[in-house]
Design an enzyme around this catalytic site. Structure first.
Site, PDB file in Angstrom:
ATOM      1  CB  SER A  37      -2.424  -8.725  -4.999  1.00 17.55           C
ATOM      2  OG  SER A  37      -2.344  -8.703  -3.586  1.00 17.55           O
TER       3      SER A  37
ATOM      4  CG  ASP B 134      -0.346  -6.530  -1.015  1.00 16.21           C
ATOM      5  OD1 ASP B 134       0.166  -5.443  -1.376  1.00 16.21           O
ATOM      6  OD2 ASP B 134      -1.155  -7.163  -1.710  1.00 16.21           O
TER       7      ASP B 134
ATOM      8  CG  MET C 292      -0.561  -5.087   4.681  1.00 19.39           C
ATOM      9  SD  MET C 292      -2.360  -5.005   4.574  1.00 19.39           S
ATOM     10  CE  MET C 292      -2.589  -5.175   2.793  1.00 19.39           C
TER      11      MET C 292
ATOM     12  CG  HIS D   9       2.739  -2.787  -1.731  1.00 24.25           C
ATOM     13  ND1 HIS D   9       1.384  -2.688  -1.967  1.00 24.25           N
ATOM     14  CD2 HIS D   9       3.111  -1.572  -1.241  1.00 24.25           C
ATOM     15  CE1 HIS D   9       0.958  -1.475  -1.637  1.00 24.25           C
ATOM     16  NE2 HIS D   9       1.982  -0.789  -1.179  1.00 24.25           N
TER      17      HIS D   9
ATOM     18  CG  MET E 149       1.189  -1.248   2.207  1.00 25.36           C
ATOM     19  SD  MET E 149      -0.279  -2.129   1.653  1.00 25.36           S
ATOM     20  CE  MET E 149       0.480  -3.671   1.164  1.00 25.36           C
TER      21      MET E 149
ATOM     22  CG  MET F 109      -0.832   2.733  -2.776  1.00 30.01           C
ATOM     23  SD  MET F 109      -0.902   0.943  -3.015  1.00 30.01           S
ATOM     24  CE  MET F 109      -2.492   0.522  -2.297  1.00 30.01           C
TER      25      MET F 109
ATOM     26  N   GLY G   9      -4.263  -1.410   2.649  1.00 35.10           N
ATOM     27  CA  GLY G   9      -4.708  -2.154   3.820  1.00 35.10           C
ATOM     28  C   GLY G   9      -5.536  -3.386   3.495  1.00 35.10           C
ATOM     29  CG  PHE G  10      -8.533  -3.972   4.347  1.00 29.10           C
ATOM     30  CD1 PHE G  10      -8.561  -5.088   5.175  1.00 29.10           C
ATOM     31  CD2 PHE G  10      -8.360  -2.722   4.911  1.00 29.10           C
ATOM     32  CE1 PHE G  10      -8.422  -4.952   6.555  1.00 29.10           C
ATOM     33  CE2 PHE G  10      -8.225  -2.568   6.285  1.00 29.10           C
ATOM     34  CZ  PHE G  10      -8.257  -3.689   7.105  1.00 29.10           C
ATOM     35  N   GLY G  11      -7.714  -5.867   0.307  1.00 28.37           N
ATOM     36  CA  GLY G  11      -8.077  -6.167  -1.063  1.00 28.37           C
ATOM     37  C   GLY G  11      -9.558  -5.922  -1.279  1.00 28.37           C
TER      38      GLY G  11
ATOM     39  CG  ASP H  68      -1.604  -2.446  -5.135  1.00 29.72           C
ATOM     40  OD1 ASP H  68      -2.594  -3.175  -5.310  1.00 29.72           O
ATOM     41  OD2 ASP H  68      -0.804  -2.579  -4.184  1.00 29.72           O
TER      42      ASP H  68
ATOM     43  CB  SER I  82     -10.593  -9.272  -5.630  1.00 32.60           C
ATOM     44  OG  SER I  82     -10.497  -7.915  -5.940  1.00 32.60           O
TER      45      SER I  82
HETATM   46  C1  DX5 Z   1      -4.055  -3.198  -0.770  1.00 31.48           C
HETATM   47  C2  DX5 Z   1      -2.979  -4.023  -1.447  1.00 31.48           C
HETATM   48  C3  DX5 Z   1      -3.316  -4.532  -2.776  1.00 31.48           C
HETATM   49  C4  DX5 Z   1      -4.509  -5.472  -2.807  1.00 31.48           C
HETATM   50  C5  DX5 Z   1      -5.197  -5.238  -4.122  1.00 31.48           C
HETATM   51  O1  DX5 Z   1      -3.495  -2.493   0.276  1.00 31.48           O
HETATM   52  O2  DX5 Z   1      -1.801  -3.244  -1.590  1.00 31.48           O
HETATM   53  O3  DX5 Z   1      -2.204  -5.118  -3.431  1.00 31.48           O
HETATM   54  O4  DX5 Z   1      -4.163  -6.825  -2.731  1.00 31.48           O
HETATM   55  O5  DX5 Z   1      -6.360  -5.989  -4.130  1.00 31.48           O
HETATM   56  P1  DX5 Z   1      -7.505  -5.711  -5.219  1.00 31.48           P
HETATM   57  O6  DX5 Z   1      -6.901  -5.916  -6.571  1.00 31.48           O
HETATM   58  O7  DX5 Z   1      -8.555  -6.705  -4.875  1.00 31.48           O
HETATM   59  O8  DX5 Z   1      -7.945  -4.263  -5.038  1.00 31.48           O
HETATM   60 ZN    ZN Z   2      -0.182  -4.051  -2.831  1.00 24.90          ZN
END
Ligand code: DX5
Ligand code: ZN
Length: 223
Positions: free
Chosen positions: A10, A35, A37, A66, A68, A137, A142-144, A175, A198
């Site tokens: 990602s 991603d 968003m 993806h 969102m 999911m 929303g966040f990594g 994901d 990550s």
């Molecule tokens: C979160 C994203 C993911 C994110 C995953 O909303 O859809 O794709 O980048 O990041 P990691 O692998 O760090 O959880």
């Molecule tokens: Zn994603």
């Protein structure tokens, strides 16, 4: 029955000031996960079609977009038209998921349906025959860098059973929070495609991280 695990890094965890270089570092990935968003469907804001197009132009790896976002009916086909391999929309954001899937396929992409951790798979079983991928999911979108929610694995397992029984033809994708500690349980549950942000971009050597995750998943699948 042997499945081949696939890894989709990602870009959310990449250095946005050097996107072309960051794409090149994961050239041996299966898909590149992008991603999108909109700060409405999720609290965060990332990138839209012009940036996705710029990534598409330099990526040797097929894009997995993806979305969102709210109103995916309006925006998703553009990602298919610019050449993304797979375009995933959120079930919770669609008024007519089947119509979106039809438009995506007509524009030449695979059609993906994503469900948030709290969304039951059962609510969407009737529309899944129109889709090519199911994105389970395993964090709140929303966040990594969030922790893996193992409670979602029964949804992946159920989808795998339906695919193996011949009732659906779907790639099962997961994901959120996928890393060396969590990928094996996801592989055992029946996931084919593993998104990792990550765990790949946080590694010193992203290419080596991809290879290691793929090998771990393959051994969990055959074990
Ligand atoms: C979160 C994203 C993911 C994110 C995953 O909303 O859809 O794709 O980048 O990041 P990691 O692998 O760090 O959880
Ligand atoms: Zn994603």
């Amino acid at each position: 029955m042997s499945r081949q695990p696939k890894i989709a890094p990602s870009l959310l965890s990449a250095d946005f000031a050097h996107l072309a270089d960051e794409v090149a570092r994961v050239a041996d990935a299966d898909w590149l996960h992008v991603d999108v968003m909109d700060a409405h469907f999720v609290p965060n804001l990332t990138l839209g079609l012009p940036v996705a197009q710029a990534i598409q132009a330099v990526s040797p790896v097929p894009l997995d977009c993806h979305l969102m976002i709210e109103n995916p009916e309006r925006w998703a086909p553009g990602y298919a038209e610019m050449g993304a391999r797979n375009v995933t929309v959120h079930a919770e954001a669609c008024t007519d998921p089947r119509a979106v899937a039809r438009d995506l396929r007509a524009a030449g992409a695979l059609a993906g349906l994503a469900i948030k951790p709290g969304t039951p798979l059962e609510d969407y079983l009737d529309v899944l025959p129109d889709f090519d991928t199911l994105l389970v999911m395993s964090v709140e979108p929303g966040f990594g860098g969030q922790s893996f929610i193992a409670d979602v694995l029964p949804k992946a397992r159920k989808a795998r059973e339906l695919v193996d029984a011949g009732h659906l033809t779907l790639l099962v994708e997961i994901d959120g929070g996928i890393n060396a500690d969590t990928i094996e349980q996801a592989a055992e549950a029946g996931v084919d495609m593993f998104v990792a942000g990550s765990a790949v971009y946080g590694a010193d050597d992203p290419a080596q991280a991809i290879a290691a995750l793929r090998a771990q998943a393959a051994s969990a699948m055959s074990g």
